[in-house]
Design a protein around this motif. Structure first.
Motif, PDB file in Angstrom:
ATOM      1  N   ARG A 139       7.058  38.493  55.697  1.00  0.00           N
ATOM      2  CA  ARG A 139       6.660  38.892  54.344  1.00  0.00           C
ATOM      3  C   ARG A 139       7.119  37.826  53.355  1.00  0.00           C
ATOM      4  NH1 ARG A 139       8.433  45.086  54.906  1.00  0.00           N
ATOM      5  NH2 ARG A 139       6.938  45.623  56.535  1.00  0.00           N
ATOM      6  N   ASP A 140       6.175  37.132  52.791  1.00  0.00           N
ATOM      7  CA  ASP A 140       6.443  36.104  51.778  1.00  0.00           C
ATOM      8  C   ASP A 140       7.445  35.055  52.261  1.00  0.00           C
ATOM      9  OD1 ASP A 140       4.721  37.370  50.039  1.00  0.00           O
ATOM     10  OD2 ASP A 140       6.317  38.656  49.252  1.00  0.00           O
ATOM     11  N   VAL A 141       7.318  34.674  53.510  1.00  0.00           N
ATOM     12  CA  VAL A 141       8.269  33.712  54.070  1.00  0.00           C
ATOM     13  C   VAL A 141       7.937  32.304  53.564  1.00  0.00           C
ATOM     14  CG1 VAL A 141       8.822  32.517  56.216  1.00  0.00           C
ATOM     15  CG2 VAL A 141       8.950  34.996  56.101  1.00  0.00           C
ATOM     16  N   SER A 142       8.991  31.592  53.147  1.00  0.00           N
ATOM     17  CA  SER A 142       8.810  30.225  52.644  1.00  0.00           C
ATOM     18  C   SER A 142       9.793  29.280  53.315  1.00  0.00           C
ATOM     19  CB  SER A 142       9.048  30.163  51.137  1.00  0.00           C
ATOM     20  OG  SER A 142       8.123  30.975  50.472  1.00  0.00           O
ATOM     21  N   LYS A 143       9.365  28.031  53.429  1.00  0.00           N
ATOM     22  CA  LYS A 143      10.265  26.989  53.925  1.00  0.00           C
ATOM     23  C   LYS A 143       9.817  25.653  53.373  1.00  0.00           C
ATOM     24  CE  LYS A 143      13.504  25.106  56.139  1.00  0.00           C
ATOM     25  NZ  LYS A 143      14.908  25.482  55.878  1.00  0.00           N
ATOM     26  N   ILE A 160       5.981  26.006  54.708  1.00  0.00           N
ATOM     27  CA  ILE A 160       5.478  27.381  54.761  1.00  0.00           C
ATOM     28  C   ILE A 160       5.588  27.945  53.348  1.00  0.00           C
ATOM     29  CG2 ILE A 160       5.857  29.706  55.650  1.00  0.00           C
ATOM     30  CD1 ILE A 160       4.886  28.026  57.844  1.00  0.00           C
ATOM     31  N   ASP A 161       4.484  28.473  52.840  1.00  0.00           N
ATOM     32  CA  ASP A 161       4.452  28.874  51.435  1.00  0.00           C
ATOM     33  C   ASP A 161       4.058  30.348  51.309  1.00  0.00           C
ATOM     34  OD1 ASP A 161       4.451  28.856  48.737  1.00  0.00           O
ATOM     35  OD2 ASP A 161       2.654  27.612  48.493  1.00  0.00           O
ATOM     36  N   SER A 184       0.198  21.875  59.281  1.00  0.00           N
ATOM     37  CA  SER A 184      -0.104  23.090  58.533  1.00  0.00           C
ATOM     38  C   SER A 184       1.028  24.114  58.623  1.00  0.00           C
ATOM     39  CB  SER A 184      -1.401  23.707  59.053  1.00  0.00           C
ATOM     40  OG  SER A 184      -1.281  23.993  60.426  1.00  0.00           O
ATOM     41  N   GLY A 185       2.082  23.802  59.410  1.00  0.00           N
ATOM     42  CA  GLY A 185       3.249  24.672  59.424  1.00  0.00           C
ATOM     43  C   GLY A 185       3.357  25.581  60.635  1.00  0.00           C
ATOM     44  N   LYS A 186       2.558  25.330  61.677  1.00  0.00           N
ATOM     45  CA  LYS A 186       2.582  26.209  62.854  1.00  0.00           C
ATOM     46  C   LYS A 186       3.943  26.162  63.556  1.00  0.00           C
ATOM     47  CE  LYS A 186      -0.825  23.984  64.843  1.00  0.00           C
ATOM     48  NZ  LYS A 186      -1.073  22.866  63.908  1.00  0.00           N
ATOM     49  N   SER A 187       4.401  24.943  63.850  1.00  0.00           N
ATOM     50  CA  SER A 187       5.690  24.821  64.540  1.00  0.00           C
ATOM     51  C   SER A 187       6.842  25.272  63.654  1.00  0.00           C
ATOM     52  CB  SER A 187       5.920  23.383  64.984  1.00  0.00           C
ATOM     53  OG  SER A 187       5.086  23.062  66.063  1.00  0.00           O
ATOM     54  N   THR A 188       6.737  24.980  62.356  1.00  0.00           N
ATOM     55  CA  THR A 188       7.778  25.423  61.434  1.00  0.00           C
ATOM     56  C   THR A 188       7.884  26.944  61.455  1.00  0.00           C
ATOM     57  OG1 THR A 188       7.297  23.534  60.031  1.00  0.00           O
ATOM     58  CG2 THR A 188       8.569  25.319  59.048  1.00  0.00           C
ATOM     59  N   LEU A 189       6.733  27.618  61.493  1.00  0.00           N
ATOM     60  CA  LEU A 189       6.745  29.077  61.537  1.00  0.00           C
ATOM     61  C   LEU A 189       7.474  29.576  62.775  1.00  0.00           C
ATOM     62  CD1 LEU A 189       5.800  31.809  60.451  1.00  0.00           C
ATOM     63  CD2 LEU A 189       3.679  31.503  61.759  1.00  0.00           C
TER      64      LEU A 189
END
Lengths: 251, 351
Positions: free
Chosen positions: A15-19, A27-28, A48-53
């Motif tokens: 929920r509304d996760v950011s990094k 991740i926005d 696009s942030g897949k691995s970061t997620l």
């Protein structure tokens, strides 16, 4: 054991996760929900942030904001060593095995006691051995059990890493590009492993760039672009949207 | 497990065809390293006689306890600590202060408290004290890894040495502490060198046994995984900081034991035994013998001690240079080893 599980149960939500990394928002304010016993695929262009997620969900990176919901508990801080307790395990985009120990020990090490003092007193149990044997046979690495992990081929390393995740016996499996760089024969092997895991009521999240495999395996699809959710839903429908095609092919 | 089955398989093969053993072994560095070091030690001891053998054996036992314990941290867990000598010193000074019965007032040097405890009362204190200090230091060290770890452990060795040198009310600084007690069980006093050697070997055996039990346990397997990829093993539910702290404290306690034994064996200690250089030599022994190999550490310690003691008998060598030449040879050996055999004499793991 109830055999009829409502498929629309969420096992993992953000929920509304950011990094952010410096000025870059990896991740926005991302909110997604992973369904129980489904194979969920995450696609998106490079960066696009897949691995970061996946790193956020497994606690390898700290959250900047937002919460992760597992087992109906909202977490602001996800600790890596707690992820099995949350029912989560993972593989890595760059295969990360324990290189200078044997294939056998690479599996054994995730089967044994976690607490320090009991682990000091624990000798290898027959139940651990049976489980390790079962896992190694199921990924076709039984013959290689005495080899050092660093001496395996790339495909074998990939398979061993998936085997190590399977040995965890948890609910949610996060596979970061499990198909990248595999020969067709191993590709089929990994596909059937994922399908078997779905049969065994596990929830799977995987990242892939191979659209044929995505179409074949996914029950549900998320498309990320620049750390935000671009599209979500049934595979064919999502992949047909013009916004998704634009993100992949560029304008 | 795999060693045992391998040995059985090997023996069966040798029984079928006796010549196969030689054909297979003649290219084995491991076998030759064992033969040369053990053969050298044996021949030297036979040549120089019993007294020499006892001295060498005692020095070896103390270094071996140190090397095996350090290997748990460096070889198995992958934490390159050069501060191990600090715990060695803490154990030694605890033993010396608690058991020394010298009256220094008459010697017109600095006075320190005299406790005059027996050896076996001071021994557990030495071990526990080293462990407690390790616990505090380890909590701080747990934030660091790799090259930074080397630096902070270096810092610890320097602080420990400076403390031994400067805390004169307790350690007498550079004067050192005399008349450290020898062990006694009732009427049985370990006064002779042979008796003491026996005691040292018993403690060495104990340390080797405990270390073997640790590295073959589930705990030991996790240590090797931490060495290979700490972040990855953490994702599988292990609190790696607890594991690192546990092995650090266990290893420090063994070093403390070695220190206590040294103090009692030589009956005199001063800070010179605990300089940073000794710590670096110790790391060299562990790497020379083989990382993540208990036998390798024993072999490394033996080779090191033979190098030192053996050179006393080279006729054209002035005795005051022996220490320096020993270090030069060890340095050259290490460079050669890293070039041609990075896993050490009998090790399996490469740094």
């Amino acid at each position: 054991m109830s055999t009829e599980v409502d498929p629309r149960v969420y096992v993992l939500e953000t929920r509304d996760v950011s990094k952010s990394f410096g000025a870059v928002k990896a991740i926005d304010q991302l909110s997604i929900s992973i369904l129980r016993e489904w194979i969920t695929c995450i696609v998106g262009p490079n960066g696009s942030g897949k691995s970061t997620l996946i790193n956020l969900l497994s606690g390898l990176l700290p959250l900047d904001g937002g919460i992760v919901v597992v087992d109906n508990v909202g977490l602001r801080v996800v600790k890596a060593h707690d992820s099995p307790d949350h029912g989560i395990t993972r593989t890595f985009q760059e295969v990360r095995l324990f290189d200078q120990i044997s294939v056998w020990d690479n599996i054994m090490v995730v089967l044994t006691e976690r607490r320090v003092f009991p682990a000091l007193l624990e000798r290898t149990k027959p139940s651990h051995k049976e489980e390790a044997e079962r896992i190694l046979k199921s990924v076709g690495m039984w013959e290689k059990r005495d080899a050092m992990a660093q001496d395996l081929s790339y495909g074998q390393r990939k398979l061993l890493e998936i085997g190590r995740a399977m040995a965890m016996d948890v609910q949610i499996y996060l596979f970061d590009e499990p198909f990248a760089g595999l020969f067709p024969r191993m590709l089929e092997q990994v596909k059937s492993i994922l399908k078997d895991m779905r049969e065994q009521q596990r929830s799977i999240v995987f990242v892939s760039h191979n659209m044929d495999i995505v179409r074949e395996l996914s029950d549900h699809l998320f498309v990320l672009d620049s750390g935000a959710l671009l599209a979500a839903g049934e595979v064919e429908e999502v992949l047909g949207r013009s916004s998704v095609i634009d993100a992949y092919l560029g304008n | 497990m795999s060693i045992a089955t391998g040995a059985i398989r090997g023996l069966q093969e040798v029984a079928r065809d006796p010549g196969s053993w030689w054909r297979r072994s003649k290219g084995s560095v491991e076998l030759w390293a064992n033969l040369i070091v053990l053969g050298w030690a044996l021949v030297f001891m036979l040549w120089r006689g019993g007294g020499f053998a006892i001295t060498v054996g005692s020095v070896f036992a103390i270094w071996a306890v140190l090397a095996v314990s350090l290997n748990l941290v460096v070889g198995y867990t992958g934490l390159l600590s050069v501060g191990h000598i600090g715990f060695f010193g803490i154990g030694a000074y605890a033993m010396a202060v608690l058991t020394s019965s010298a009256s220094y007032e008459q010697l017109r040097t600095e006075a320190i408290p005299t406790f005059g405890w027996p050896f076996f009362a001071a021994l557990p204190i030495s071990v526990v004290l080293a462990g407690l200090v390790a616990l505090v230091v380890g909590v701080a060290f747990n934030r660091f890894r790799d090259d930074i770890y080397v630096l902070v452990s270096f810092g610890f060795a320097v602080i420990a040495f400076t403390t031994f040198l400067s805390w004169r009310n307790l350690t007498r600084g550079a004067f050192g502490i005399h008349q450290v007690a020898r062990p006694a069980i009732g009427p049985l006093v370990f006064d002779g060198e042979l008796e003491f050697l026996a005691l040292l070997l018993v403690f060495l055996g104990l340390v080797v046994l405990i270390s073997w039990l640790i590295v073959t346990s589930s705990f030991g397997r996790v240590l090797t995984a931490i060495r290979e990829d700490e972040e990855a093993i953490e994702v599988f539910g292990y609190r790696t900081t607890h594991y690192k702290l546990a092995i650090w404290v266990i290893s420090a306690m063994m070093a403390g034991l070695a220190g206590a034994l040294l103090a009692s064996w030589s009956t005199f200690i001063d800070p010179n035994s605990f300089v940073l250089l000794e710590s670096v030599l110790l790391v060299s022994i562990v790497i020379l013998g083989g990382l993540a190999s208990i036998w390798g550490s024993l072999l490394g310690a033996l080779a090191f001690v033979m190098l030192e003691e053996g050179m006393r008998f080279v006729p054209f060598l002035p005795s005051e240079f022996i220490g320096q030449i020993r270090q030069m040879i060890l340095g050259i050996l290490l460079v050669l080893l890293m070039l041609f055999r990075p896993q050490g004499l009998v090790g399996r793991f490469k740094l």
